[in-house]
Structures are given as structure tokens and as C-alpha cells.
Design an enzyme around this catalytic site. Structure first.
Site, mmCIF file in Angstrom:
data_model
loop_
_atom_site.group_PDB
_atom_site.id
_atom_site.type_symbol
_atom_site.label_atom_id
_atom_site.label_comp_id
_atom_site.label_asym_id
_atom_site.label_seq_id
_atom_site.Cartn_x
_atom_site.Cartn_y
_atom_site.Cartn_z
ATOM 1 N N HIS A 1 0.829 -1.210 0.000
ATOM 2 C CA HIS A 1 0.000 0.000 0.000
ATOM 3 C C HIS A 1 0.859 1.254 0.000
ATOM 4 O O HIS A 1 2.052 1.207 0.313
ATOM 5 C CB HIS A 1 -0.979 0.041 1.187
ATOM 6 C CG HIS A 1 -0.330 0.026 2.539
ATOM 7 N ND1 HIS A 1 -0.108 -1.125 3.249
ATOM 8 C CD2 HIS A 1 0.130 1.024 3.335
ATOM 9 C CE1 HIS A 1 0.456 -0.839 4.406
ATOM 10 N NE2 HIS A 1 0.621 0.461 4.495
ATOM 11 N N GLU B 1 7.609 1.008 5.057
ATOM 12 C CA GLU B 1 7.059 -0.036 5.918
ATOM 13 C C GLU B 1 7.297 -1.367 5.235
ATOM 14 O O GLU B 1 7.094 -1.492 4.019
ATOM 15 C CB GLU B 1 5.549 0.197 6.116
ATOM 16 C CG GLU B 1 4.876 -0.860 6.977
ATOM 17 C CD GLU B 1 3.372 -0.603 7.178
ATOM 18 O OE1 GLU B 1 2.783 0.193 6.415
ATOM 19 O OE2 GLU B 1 2.811 -1.202 8.101
#
Ligand code: CO
Length: 134
Positions: free
Chosen positions: A7, A130
Site C-alpha cells: 500500500h 514499511e
């Protein structure tokens, strides 16, 4: 080692107006808000055919995104998330290559119930990264 783009996260002051734009003007499917007190954020996920957009809103006094949102009152890209098959092997490889792993290096459970780690933006072209266990 690096896997799929899981994402792109956009931090905003208020989730609902941002989610409404994705739901309305962009015609996307948007999940219900999910508070993550251990990460100091509330998230919604926008489902795309090939990935997701994560909209983040600060949660609580000590939210790690509070300063970012204060500096970017209209919202801004906050991080991108790559999948890795083995998060501990990935962490060790990154450290061996000189990358800084944030928060001591022990994975936390992220928004998808999977272990995640964050990497220092100065080591990745200015972008907070991330990593999520695939
Ligand atoms: Co994320």
C-alpha cells in the site's frame, strides 16, 4: 527480497472527508475506520485492483503522525509498504546494508494482522518505508 507493493499511505487531518473523495469522485471501495491505538493512528483502506491506499488519521495525544499532519495540513504521502517473505531475514539484510530500522527492530503487528517494521526515510530517498510480512 523485496516483494509486492502492499500500500501507499496518505496521512490526513480527518479521515472521513478523505475517504469520501475516494468513495465518491474516484468510485473506490473504502473499508470501515479501524483504530490502531498501539500505532497511534486510525486507518481506512481503499481497495485498488492492484494495491491499496491507506488513509491515516492521528489517534491520541502521542500519535507518531501528529507532527507530520501539522506540517501537511492538506494531507501528504506518509509512507509506502512493501511485502517481504521473511521480515526478520529482511531486517537483518537491511541492517547489514547499513539501513536504520526504527523502533528497536522488533516487528509490531500492523493493520492487516501481520508483522511490520519501519525503515528510516533518510536511507530510502526520503521516503518512510514499511515492510510487511507477506
Ligand atoms: Co502502512
Amino acid at each position: 527480497m523485496i516483494g509486492r507493493l502492499n500500500h501507499v499511505a496518505i496521512a490526513v487531518k480527518a479521515l472521513e472527508p478523505a475517504a469520501a473523495v475516494y468513495r465518491g469522485a474516484l468510485g473506490a471501495s473504502v473499508s470501515a475506520p479501524q483504530p490502531l491505538p498501539e500505532h497511534g493512528v486510525t486507518v481506512v483502506f481503499v481497495e485498488l485492483p492492484n494495491s491499496k491506499i491507506e488513509l491515516l488519521e492521528p489517534l491520541g495525544e502521542a500519535s507518531p503522525i501528529a507532527d507530520f499532519v501539522a506540517r501537511n495540513p492538506k494531507g501528504a504521502v506518509h509512507h509506502i509498504c512493501y511485502e517481504v517473505d521473511d521480515i526478520l531475514a529482511a531486517r537483518d539484510r537491511l541492517r547489514d546494508n547499513g539501513a536504520r530500522v526504527l523502533g528497536g527492530g522488533d516487528p509490531k503487528i500492523g493493520a492487516h494482522g501481520k508483522p511490520v517494521l519501519f525503515l528510516h526515510p533518510n536511507d530510502f530517498s526520503g521516503v518512510l518505508i514499511e515492510l510487511e510480512q507477506a
